[in-house]
Design an enzyme around this catalytic site. Structure first.
Site, PDB file in Angstrom:
ATOM      1  CG  ASP A 187     -25.214   7.377  40.257  1.00 19.27           C
ATOM      2  OD1 ASP A 187     -24.022   7.659  40.482  1.00 19.27           O
ATOM      3  OD2 ASP A 187     -25.559   6.629  39.321  1.00 19.27           O
ATOM      4  CG  HIS A 246     -20.828  -4.397  33.368  1.00 25.43           C
ATOM      5  ND1 HIS A 246     -20.620  -4.173  32.020  1.00 25.43           N
ATOM      6  CD2 HIS A 246     -21.196  -3.203  33.885  1.00 25.43           C
ATOM      7  CE1 HIS A 246     -20.853  -2.899  31.747  1.00 25.43           C
ATOM      8  NE2 HIS A 246     -21.216  -2.296  32.853  1.00 25.43           N
TER       9      HIS A 246
HETATM   10  C1  LIG Z   1     -22.369   1.715  34.142  1.00 32.98           C
HETATM   11  S1  LIG Z   1     -23.275   3.002  34.894  1.00 32.98           S
HETATM   12  C2  LIG Z   1     -24.929   2.333  34.863  1.00 32.98           C
HETATM   13  C3  LIG Z   1     -25.973   3.392  34.968  1.00 32.98           C
HETATM   14  C4  LIG Z   1     -27.431   2.955  34.857  1.00 32.98           C
HETATM   15  N1  LIG Z   1     -27.782   1.945  35.836  1.00 32.98           N
HETATM   16  C5  LIG Z   1     -27.754   2.479  33.451  1.00 32.98           C
HETATM   17  O1  LIG Z   1     -28.164   1.340  33.283  1.00 32.98           O
HETATM   18  O2  LIG Z   1     -27.581   3.234  32.498  1.00 32.98           O
HETATM   19  C6  LIG Z   1     -22.809   2.813  36.568  1.00 32.98           C
HETATM   20  C7  LIG Z   1     -23.403   3.833  37.500  1.00 32.98           C
HETATM   21  O3  LIG Z   1     -23.022   3.493  38.845  1.00 32.98           O
HETATM   22  C8  LIG Z   1     -22.738   4.692  39.545  1.00 32.98           C
HETATM   23  N2  LIG Z   1     -21.850   4.352  40.663  1.00 32.98           N
HETATM   24  C9  LIG Z   1     -20.575   3.908  40.621  1.00 32.98           C
HETATM   25  N3  LIG Z   1     -20.086   3.694  41.847  1.00 32.98           N
HETATM   26  C10 LIG Z   1     -21.089   3.996  42.687  1.00 32.98           C
HETATM   27  C11 LIG Z   1     -21.196   3.938  44.105  1.00 32.98           C
HETATM   28  N4  LIG Z   1     -20.180   3.517  44.870  1.00 32.98           N
HETATM   29  N5  LIG Z   1     -22.370   4.289  44.646  1.00 32.98           N
HETATM   30  C12 LIG Z   1     -23.403   4.709  43.865  1.00 32.98           C
HETATM   31  N6  LIG Z   1     -23.368   4.783  42.518  1.00 32.98           N
HETATM   32  C13 LIG Z   1     -22.209   4.423  41.947  1.00 32.98           C
HETATM   33  C14 LIG Z   1     -22.086   5.563  38.517  1.00 32.98           C
HETATM   34  O4  LIG Z   1     -22.102   6.927  38.898  1.00 32.98           O
HETATM   35  C15 LIG Z   1     -22.924   5.252  37.275  1.00 32.98           C
HETATM   36  O5  LIG Z   1     -24.027   6.101  37.189  1.00 32.98           O
END
Ligand SMILES: C[S@@+](CC[C@H](N)C(=O)[O-])C[C@H]1O[C@@H](n2cnc3c(N)ncnc32)[C@H](O)[C@@H]1O
Length: 423
Positions: A276, A322
């Protein structure tokens, strides 16, 4: 004589309520109540399919009955601009935290704790009471009920409400402005969220610059995983993780690592790498239980860049795609390709939009609301099953669809693709 629609609904509600109530009584479980010591969740286990169906039918039917007896005009006018105002004020001014659970407070007490005027406090709190938050056991005396108690005692649900009622609500209020200003945009920074937060950054970059908001957002994600339909048991029980032996799972965008921790706990030879942004990793990497620390590692990685963990067995994407329009989802998938060994699995745990009318109205609304949330935060959208297959096909024809299923009781589906490229 034919019974009317409202009496049919009322009869069905009565029958289903009897089913639920007898089930709870039979198991010596408490009945639903918002009293201070009332149960905080439904208490109907997900395995009790018929009883859960009765509960869902009560939710749908009571809403339908309410609409009918309101009539179209009052129904429309029941959606006012203030819908989340009391929640926003409660979290922003920590009103629920201003007095102890089990204690009482006057409006003057709440005002002096929050810095608001007494009049404003009374307006906000009395409105909150009409939405089921707090009680007023004696005129001018405020006490906690189960809902306000939850806000005090459960930091994760507090952050959920704060994220929805504060940042999220502000973003929703700007979505139509964004649609006018950036017609047809797939860019994650041309959104209601960006306008509301006065930024040209996409939400996750913006959160990365605001660690406090990022922590809240991650907690919101965690709160979902404790809600009905999002239990982590669906993650552990519906993919053959055990067959990986001592394989490696990369949990891309894994946030607080909750899914990886659940997998590692249940499958003692599997190792997980949670990737992340830096602030998320900094907030949560120390929270891995000591006994799992050698098998659940955190790593800072931006999935818009090439995947650094080569030859893993599974690249797990829970609730990631999504959030992204097709343009960026394809980019995320292509960033995996240099790391993939033949046979590597891309395991997606995400929403699949149903045909209209298949789910209960309550469940369908939840998904359609999630679909709109993706629009307002990232110009993204939820996908139907064929949209998922098309997405992977467009990213690269060597991603082969294997299977998809929605586990019983789970909101999220599993979709599995295999990399059929050569070494
Ligand atoms: C909707 S959350 C889902 C978190 C986790 N997978 C769950 O099921 O609870 C999306 C996650 O993607 C991470 N994220 C968004 N853009 C990202 C990027 N470019 N690289 C790495 N992580 C990213 C966010 O920080 C967040 O923790």
């Amino acid at each position: 004589m034919c019974s009317s629609q409202i009496t049919q609904l009322a009869s069905r509600i009565a029958a289903n309520t009897t089913l639920v109530s007898e089930y709870l009584a039979g198991k010596n479980l408490p009945l639903p109540s918002f009293d201070l010591d009332g149960p905080l969740d439904t208490l109907i286990p997900k395995e009790e399919i018929a009883i859960e169906a009765a509960r869902v039918a009560i939710i749908d039917d009571t809403e339908e009955l309410r609409r009918l007896v309101l009539g179209p005009r009052e129904h429309l006018m029941s959606f006012a601009h203030d819908v989340l105002l009391s929640q926003q004020a409660i979290v922003r001014f920590k009103l629920a935290h201003s007095f102890p659970v089990g204690g009482e407070a006057s409006f003057a007490d709440l005002a002096s704790a929050s810095g608001l005027t007494e009049t404003t406090t009374r307006q906000l709190v009395r409105y909150a009471i009409t939405n089921g938050i707090f009680t007023e056991p004696k005129r001018g005396v405020i006490a906690h009920n189960a809902v306000s108690r939850l806000l005090v005692e459960d930091a994760v649900i507090f952050d959920w409400v704060a994220t929805a009622a504060d940042g999220g609500w502000q973003a929703a209020s700007r979505i139509c402005d964004a649609l006018e200003q950036f017609p047809g945009s797939e860019e994650p920074n041309e959104t209601g969220y960006a306008l509301a937060h006065n930024t040209d950054k996409p939400i996750y970059e913006y959160l990365a610059m605001h660690p406090d908001k990022a922590r809240r957002f991650a907690n919101m994600m965690r709160a979902y995983t404790t809600g009905t339909g999002y239990e982590l048991s669906h993650v552990t029980d519906n993919f053959p993780w055990g067959e990986l032996g001592n394989g490696v799972v990369v949990d891309v965008g894994g946030s607080a690592g909750h899914a990886s921790i659940a997998i590692a706990r249940k499958f003692p030879s599997v190792s997980c790498v949670v990737q992340d942004f830096a602030p998320v990793v900094q907030s949560f990497s120390d929270a891995v239980p000591a006994e799992l620390a050698d098998r659940v590692k955190f790593e800072v990685h931006d999935f818009m860049t090439e995947q650094p963990v080569k030859n893993a067995d599974v690249y797990f994407f829970r609730w990631i795609f999504h959030n992204w329009s097709d343009k960026y989802s394809i980019k995320i998938l292509r960033n995996l390709i240099p790391a993939l060994k033949p046979g590597a699995k891309i395991v997606v745990n995400d929403n699949v939009l149903p045909e209209p009318g298949i789910l209960s109205k309550w469940q369908e609304r939840h998904l359609r609301s999630m679909d709109l949330t993706q629009m307002l935060i990232q110009n993204a959208h939820e996908r139907e099953l064929d949209d998922w297959k098309d997405l992977f096909e467009k990213a690269d024809a060597r991603f082969h669809f294997q299977w998809a299923k929605q586990p019983q009781g789970s909101t999220l589906w599993f979709l599995v693709f295999e990399w059929a490229g050569k070494d």
